[in-house]
Each structure stands twice: as structure tokens, then as C-alpha cells.
Design a protein around this motif. Structure first.
Motif, PDB file in Angstrom:
ATOM      1  N   ARG A 122      -3.105  -4.969  -5.518  1.00 38.04           N
ATOM      2  CA  ARG A 122      -3.689  -5.760  -4.620  1.00 38.04           C
ATOM      3  C   ARG A 122      -3.996  -6.784  -5.398  1.00 38.04           C
ATOM      4  O   ARG A 122      -3.113  -8.418  -4.077  1.00 38.04           O
ATOM      5  N   ILE A 131      -1.442   3.846  -1.794  1.00 43.98           N
ATOM      6  CA  ILE A 131      -2.998   3.764  -2.083  1.00 43.98           C
ATOM      7  C   ILE A 131      -2.903   3.607  -0.393  1.00 43.98           C
ATOM      8  O   ILE A 131      -2.396   3.172   0.847  1.00 43.98           O
ATOM      9  N   VAL A 172      -5.929   0.139  -7.989  1.00 41.30           N
ATOM     10  CA  VAL A 172      -6.260  -0.154  -6.653  1.00 41.30           C
ATOM     11  C   VAL A 172      -6.469  -2.139  -6.721  1.00 41.30           C
ATOM     12  O   VAL A 172      -5.261  -3.064  -6.331  1.00 41.30           O
ATOM     13  N   ALA A 174       0.944  -0.920   0.073  1.00 45.38           N
ATOM     14  CA  ALA A 174      -0.011  -0.573  -0.044  1.00 45.38           C
ATOM     15  C   ALA A 174       0.818   1.138   0.312  1.00 45.38           C
ATOM     16  O   ALA A 174       0.742   1.976  -0.305  1.00 45.38           O
ATOM     17  N   ARG A 229     -13.517  -2.309  -4.517  1.00 46.24           N
ATOM     18  CA  ARG A 229     -12.824  -1.514  -5.108  1.00 46.24           C
ATOM     19  C   ARG A 229     -11.705  -2.458  -6.845  1.00 46.24           C
ATOM     20  O   ARG A 229     -11.079  -2.925  -6.224  1.00 46.24           O
ATOM     21  N   ASP A 277      -8.034   1.563   0.931  1.00 46.71           N
ATOM     22  CA  ASP A 277      -8.673   1.016  -0.582  1.00 46.71           C
ATOM     23  C   ASP A 277      -8.303  -1.114  -1.382  1.00 46.71           C
ATOM     24  O   ASP A 277      -8.967  -1.845  -1.342  1.00 46.71           O
ATOM     25  N   LEU A 278      -7.023  -1.647  -0.877  1.00 44.65           N
ATOM     26  CA  LEU A 278      -6.300  -2.557  -1.021  1.00 44.65           C
ATOM     27  C   LEU A 278      -7.293  -4.078  -0.281  1.00 44.65           C
ATOM     28  O   LEU A 278      -7.265  -4.444  -1.094  1.00 44.65           O
TER      29      LEU A 278
END
Lengths: 236, 508
Positions: free
Chosen positions: B448, B430, B444, B425, B439, B434-435
């Protein structure tokens, strides 16, 4: 004979017949293959007096395999799984063991940070060294990663040949499972093996336990290892 | 009457039967170490186990069967005239160690023909022959069962020391620890010079010689080197090396066996007494008392004392002041951790002893990274040599790096999924939330996938577990991410660089 002799000793002192060098998977030329060779030669004249083995899995298997080999050589030896013996008095347990040709201690991590155990192991190490005995000692971490309070013991653990078991890649894990399955007359195809690997815990110990469960179920139900069968038995 | 040979023969028959009944490993572990006590009482078959552990185990698991067999064989041997042999024969198991330490004057016969027994205990019982051993190293029965071929190496160079009026004692001098095999450097040159002086002039001005310093710096080597030099010059010199813990253990046994006078006589009659790691005397008042008198007697007699310790005498907590004071009467020298050049020289010397070609740059590489002590340095070299041997390669820096990679913590560092998520991250700038969210935007989703792939590569968590930690995703999502990143690492230089950077920061 009125009293049956113990087939499986409750303290786990007896050796697992499955724990041999030949059914420990290691890719040719790999670091694990090197360490197996080092363990196999420890009891030979050119072998190391003191070997420290560590790794996340496979340690007990290799130690017991080494014990089987020692047994064939006819040397006097003792296998001490400390996870089972840590509550015992170390002085009583270790007394006289420095007279053995070879001593095999498993699970050092279960007794370190205990001053009595550390001192007793230190004395045992010195005794074995003085009397020409050999030692194979193992833990789940390297000597410097264990919380050893006695610096004298820690430095001695670093003195000999330190070997670490390398974690297997997924391909090697599959090959290891297939080797073990093959040894039991069980056919484990690539697809079924991958299916297990993608769902089961990835440590070799639990993976072999899965295989044991499948082996027993396969025998009981007289079925081959297929994905639906594995799914049914292991509950994936 | 119940003669000494009868229990021996009964036991031999029992052993044969048990050998057939038990798996080999169990037999070797539990039954083979048992020895018949030559001092069997009437009506008893007394067996000696090497330690409490084996005694308890055999008593619990095998005693009943042993009693059955003894009863059976005793009945067979009994011709009806001896009432002591029969089903009533009692089986008793005791610990050999209790018998092992006996302080008895040696008979003239024993002096003429001393037994050379590498399995003998520190203070061996000459006349009774009890030795504390689980299965003796020189046991011919054991060796005869072996196929011709390589056999385990036996200890070399342990010479027995005859001490007047007392016992035969092994010197426990290690023949490998000599002055020529000791590498001199700034860190140890004072200690080496003092040790050489003592070897030249034992019992002289440098008595006691007190060598102190951290673990694994060569104190024990220097001590043995003096001992070996003394023996080289005078093969009849009675030089005894032992660890302080052994001194304490022997004294405790001597007290238990009411043989403290023999203990005193023994230690006070040696020409040189070398005691390692005397800091372990701390808090052991009775041992200190005994050692104090031994120390005085030796000093008065002009016999050499060499002591090692991990610290300066005055700094040993739990040690009597009078001992601390006496330890400083002779010469006190420190051994410091070796500097880089000495570490390189030590490695070169060790390689030479092992008949291994070690390039200077490889030795330098090891010495730069292993800085703590000589033992660790030796351990690292052993590993390098083993690796070279197994791979049939010459030693160079690459091989050293490979052989010592986990020792040097260059990789294989265990990392947690949580740590991976944070680092990824941060790298992609980010938010963690969010990770872990649902989304699916590229900005992202790609990080991930990278994080999932790294979690699979660097941890041993199962794919379902990894999926769970990324917001409860299915294992198939993890599998897809791993495959995608594997493919992108081959095709996309940016991703390849990202992953390499992340791997580096997570594993070093």
C-alpha cells in the motif's frame, strides 16, 4: 476621453503582464530551461521557423512570455488562445494571418478533430511556410497524442522543433511558488510552502491560484504568510 | 475636395494618439495592422483590417475612440473651406483581403520597375498597392523601432514571377528543396528519376508528373527540386508552386471580384505549374472545373504540370473521372516510406546541412525509432540538435535518448491511481480490496505504501486525493508512506528492485 479603452480584453487576447520568461521557474540546466531558451531564440535568425510546445501546465504562460518578447522585438504577431476562439469560423479568424512575422497559437486541443479547423490550420501552416513567417503552436499533448484527423496537419506539427514542458518535482514546485511570491513582494517560507504543497492540488495552475488568493488575503488583512493564516484562508 | 493625403494625415495623428493611450501589445495587435484605403470616398476615412477577426474587434472596442480622434483631428485640419473635413467625417472599416486580390494588367512602368515585395499576396495588386497584411514584414516603421541586433529571418529565395499580360506572382519555390539535398533510397528512386527527367525535359513525355504517397515522404521536396532546376537552367522560367487549397482560395476570390478571366490567364501562362496535395480538390466541383481547363491549356501549350497527392489518382474520392483520367496521362510515380538505411542517410544529410556532427550510431538510434515519415524524422533531429546546443554536449546515443525520451514514450507516461493500485496488487499478489482496506499487516501495508508513493510520483493528484482513493486515508498517511518508501529505496535492495520493476511496467 469619453470611452475607456479596454484594459483587459474579454476574449483573453490581452497578455498577462505576469507571464514572462523571468518568472517562469526552471532549474538551471533542466529541460525546461532548454525550452525557455529555444522559445527565446525562435524569433532570432537562428531560431526555428516552427515550434510545437506541449505540456500539462505552463504552456499559456510561456506562450504569452514569448509574445512579450516578440513585442519588444517589434515584429508583427498575433496571439490566438483557441479555448476562447474555437467557436469562431476558422476561415474568418485566420484569414491574412499568414502575412504576420510570427503567429502564436495556444490550445490546439480545443479545435482538433474539427475538420474545418484542421483544414484552416493546415492552410495557415502552408501559407506561413511559403511566406517565411514563423509559428509557435501549443497544446496539452504531443502532436501524435492529439486526435487529429488530417494526417497532413499532424505530420507538419511534427516537422519543427517539438518541446515538452517537464512536470516539476515537489522541490521545484516549492521554488516556483517562492519565485512567484517573491515577485509580488510576498515572503513564502519553506515550511509554509511545504504546508501548501501537501494539501493543495499539485498542478502548478491551481497552486498559483492558491498563491493569488493568499496574496490578496495577505494584502487585505496586512498579514504575513504563516501556517495558521494559510489554513484560515485556503480552508485546509 | 477631400484629397487622398488628408485622411492619411488624420489617420497618422490618430495612430500617434492611440499609441500613447494603449498598451504596446494592444496597439501592435489591433491598431498597427489597420491601413488607410487609398480609395476613400468623399467624407469617409476608410480603414482596412487584415481579417474579419481584427475588423470585428476594432469595431467593437476601438471604433468609438477612433471616431472621436478623427473628428478632433479633422476639425483641426479644416480651414473652413472644405465641408468634407470636419466632425461629420465618417469612419469605415473593411477587410483588406477583399481588396487584396485584383487582377489587373500591369502597366509598362510596373514591368520596367517591378516591385519586389515579400509581403505581397499571391496575386498582388500592382497599381493600387493593396496588400493583405496585418503588419508587413518589410514595414520600415516596424523595423526602425527595433534595437540594433538580431532580427527575425526573412523568407529567402522567393522570386517573383512576371507573367505576360497579367500579374507578378511569387514562385514560392523553396530554395532548400533541390536534387542535391534529396536523399535517394529504394523507396523514392523511381520518383527521383522521374523528377530528374522532367527537369531535363519539361513539357515532354512525363507531363503531367504525378507523384503520390503518404504524408512527409518527400513529394513536395521532389516537386520543388524540379522547379528549382528549371529556374537554374532558365532564370526567366515562370515556375509557380502552390498548394491546392491556395488555388481554390484564389479562384474563389477571383469569382467574388469578377476577375476569373485574369485568374485563368495567369495560371495558363506559366511555364510550369506545381500543385501540391491535389486530393484537397475533392468535392470542390467549381475548382475542379477550372483546374480541368487550366490543365488542358497547359498540356496543349507544352507547359509542365507536376502534381502531388496522398494516393493514386483513381483512388481520389470526390474527383471527377475526367481529371482522374488526365492525371494518368503522363507519368505516375509512388514515393514509399523510407527504409532504415535511407532514414539514416536522411538524418546524416540533414545534420551535414546543419553543420552538426551526428555519429552514425546516434543517427541509427533515431532512425530505428522514428519510422513513420521524414517530417517526423527531421523534427526529432531538430530536437536532438537543440538539446546538444543547449547543453553544450556532443551528440551521442545517450543524448539522443534523453532528448527524445517523451517523444519515444520511454517515460512520462500518464498513469491513473487506479492503474497503479491494480499493478501493485498484481505484483505483490494481494487483493485490491486488501490494498484499500484498513488492514495493517506488513504483507498489505508495505505494498500500500509503495502504491501511494508511486501515485505521488507518477500522477499529479494532491496528497488528500491520493489518501481518499486508498480507503479514505488522511494526507499525512500518504506523506508518511512516501517518506518511508524513499528511505527504504535507499536502504533495502528488495524494495528498490520492486519499485523499479513497478515503475518500468507502469511507464513503458
Amino acid at each position: 476621453m469619453s470611452t475607456p479603452l479596454p484594459q483587459q480584453m474579454s476574449l483573453g487576447i490581452s497578455l498577462d503582464d505576469d507571464a514572462t520568461f523571468s518568472n517562469f521557474y526552471c532549474a538551471p540546466g533542466s529541460q525546461n530551461a532548454q525550452l525557455v531558451q529555444a522559445l527565446q531564440t525562435q524569433l532570432l535568425p537562428e531560431g526555428e521557423s516552427f515550434v510545437y510546445l506541449w505540456g500539462a501546465s505552463g504552456v499559456s504562460h510561456l506562450l504569452q512570455a514569448a509574445c512579450h518578447a516578440a513585442d519588444k522585438l517589434g515584429v508583427s504577431f498575433q496571439y490566438l488562445p483557441l479555448d476562447e476562439l474555437a467557436t469562431m469560423s476558422p476561415d474568418s479568424l485566420l484569414e491574412g494571418l499568414d502575412e504576420l512575422d510570427w503567429l502564436c497559437i495556444d490550445g490546439l486541443q480545443f479545435v482538433v478533430a474539427n475538420p474545418d479547423w484542421e483544414m484552416a490550420l493546415f492552410a495557415l501552416f502552408n501559407g506561413l511556410r511559403d511566406k517565411g513567417g514563423r509559428l509557435l503552436i501549443a497544446a496539452n499533448a504531443s502532436p501524435n497524442e492529439l486526435p487529429i484527423a488530417l494526417a497532413d496537419l499532424q505530420s507538419r506539427l511534427n516537422w519543427g522543433l517539438t518541446l515538452s514542458i517537464q512536470a516539476l518535482s515537489d522541490e521545484e514546485k516549492l521554488a516556483a511558488l517562492q519565485l512567484r511570491a517573491n515577485g509580488r513582494g510576498l515572503e513564502l517560507g519553506d515550511e509554509v510552502g511545504q504546508y501548501i504543497l501537501h494539501r493543495a492540488p499539485r498542478d502548478m495552475g491551481p497552486l498559483f491560484q492558491c498563491l493569488n488568493t493568499l496574496d490578496n488575503a495577505s494584502l487585505a488583512e496586512q498579514r504575513r504568510l504563516t501556517i495558521p493564516f494559510v489554513k484560515q484562508v485556503l480552508g485546509f | 475636395m477631400f484629397g487622398g493625403l488628408v485622411p492619411e494625415s488624420i489617420w497618422n495623428k490618430c495612430v500617434s494618439s492611440l499609441q500613447d493611450e494603449l498598451p504596446t501589445q494592444q496597439f501592435n495587435t489591433w491598431i498597427r495592422p489597420l491601413k488607410v484605403d487609398n480609395e476613400n470616398a468623399t467624407g469617409q476615412l476608410r480603414l482596412l483590417a487584415p481579417n474579419r477577426f481584427i475588423l470585428d474587434w476594432v469595431s467593437d472596442k476601438f471604433l468609438h475612440r477612433i471616431e472621436e480622434l478623427v473628428s478632433q483631428f479633422a476639425s483641426e485640419l479644416n480651414d473652413g473651406t472644405d465641408t468634407n473635413i470636419g466632425p461629420g467625417l465618417e469612419v469605415v472599416i473593411d477587410i483588406a483581403a477583399r481588396q487584396a486580390v485584383r487582377f489587373q494588367r500591369r502597366s509598362p512602368a510596373a514591368q520596367v520597375s517591378p516591385r519586389v515585395d515579400s509581403t505581397s499576396t499571391q496575386l498582388d495588386a500592382q497599381e493600387n498597392g493593396f496588400v493583405n497584411r496585418a503588419a508587413p514584414r518589410n514595414n520600415t516603421n516596424v523595423r526602425n523601432t527595433r534595437e540594433p541586433g538580431p532580427a527575425p529571418v526573412r523568407p529567402q529565395g522567393n522570386r517573383d514571377v512576371d507573367v505576360e499580360g497579367s500579374l507578378k506572382h511569387r514562385s514560392f519555390l523553396n530554395e532548400g528543396f533541390t536534387f542535391p539535398s534529396f536523399v535517394e533510397g529504394k523507396s523514392n528512386q523511381l520518383g527521383l528519376a522521374a523528377a530528374r527527367q522532367v527537369a531535363e525535359n519539361p513539357g515532354g513525355a512525363y507531363n503531367p508528373l504525378f507523384i503520390y504517397g503518404g504524408v512527409g515522404l518527400g513529394k513536395t521536396h521532389l516537386m520543388h527540386a524540379v522547379g528549382n532546376a528549371l529556374v537554374d537552367r532558365n532564370p526567366n522560367a515562370k515556375v509557380v508552386y502552390l498548394h491546392s487549397e491556395r488555388f481554390v482560395a484564389d479562384m474563389v476570390k477571383a469569382l467574388q471580384l469578377n476577375a476569373i478571366n485574369d485568374f485563368k490567364r495567369f495560371y495558363r501562362s506559366v511555364d510550369a505549374l506545381l500543385i501540391d496535395d491535389i486530393q484537397f480538390f475533392a468535392g470542390k466541383e467549381r475548382s475542379q472545373e477550372e483546374f480541368f481547363h487550366t490543365f488542358n491549356a497547359l498540356l496543349e501549350g507544352g507547359q509542365q504540370i507536376i502534381l502531388t497527392c496522398d494516393r493514386y489518382p483513381k483512388e481520389i474520392n470526390g474527383l471527377e473521372e475526367r481529371l482522374k483520367s488526365r492525371f494518368g496521362w503522363g507519368l505516375t510515380v509512388a514515393v514509399e516510406p523510407p527504409e532504415l538505411e535511407t532514414r539514416v542517410a536522411i538524418l546524416m544529410k540533414k545534420a551535414e546541412q546543419a553543420k552538426i556532427d551526428l555519429p552514425h550510431e546516434a543517427a541509427f538510434f533515431i532512425a530505428q525509432r522514428i519510422r513513420s515519415n521524414v517530417r517526423e524524422l527531421e523534427g526529432a533531429l531538430k530536437r536532438v540538435i537543440a538539446s546538444a546546443h543547449f547543453t553544450a554536449r556532443n551528440i551521442d546515443v545517450d543524448l539522443v535518448r534523453e532528448a527524445l525520451k517523451d517523444l519515444l514514450a520511454l517515460q512520462d507516461k500518464q498513469v491513473s491511481i487506479d492503474n497503479i493500485q491494480r499493478v501493485v496488487a498484481e505484483y505483490y499478489k494481494i487483493k485490491m480490496s486488501d490494498l484499500l482496506s484498513k488492514r495493517r499487516s506488513r504483507s498489505v501495508a508495505r505494498p500500500r505504501q509503495v502504491a501511494m508513493s508511486l501515485a505521488k510520483e507518477l500522477t499529479n493528484h494532491s496528497l488528500p486525493e491520493i489518501g481518499e482513493t486508498f480507503g479514505g486515508r488522511d494526507h499525512t498517511t500518504v506523506l508518511h508512506a512516501c517518506r518511508k518508501i524513499k528511505q527504504l529505496r535507499e536502504e533495502d535492495a528488495d524494495i528498490r528492485e520492486d519499485v523499479n520493476n513497478l515503475l518500468r511496467s507502469l511507464t513503458t
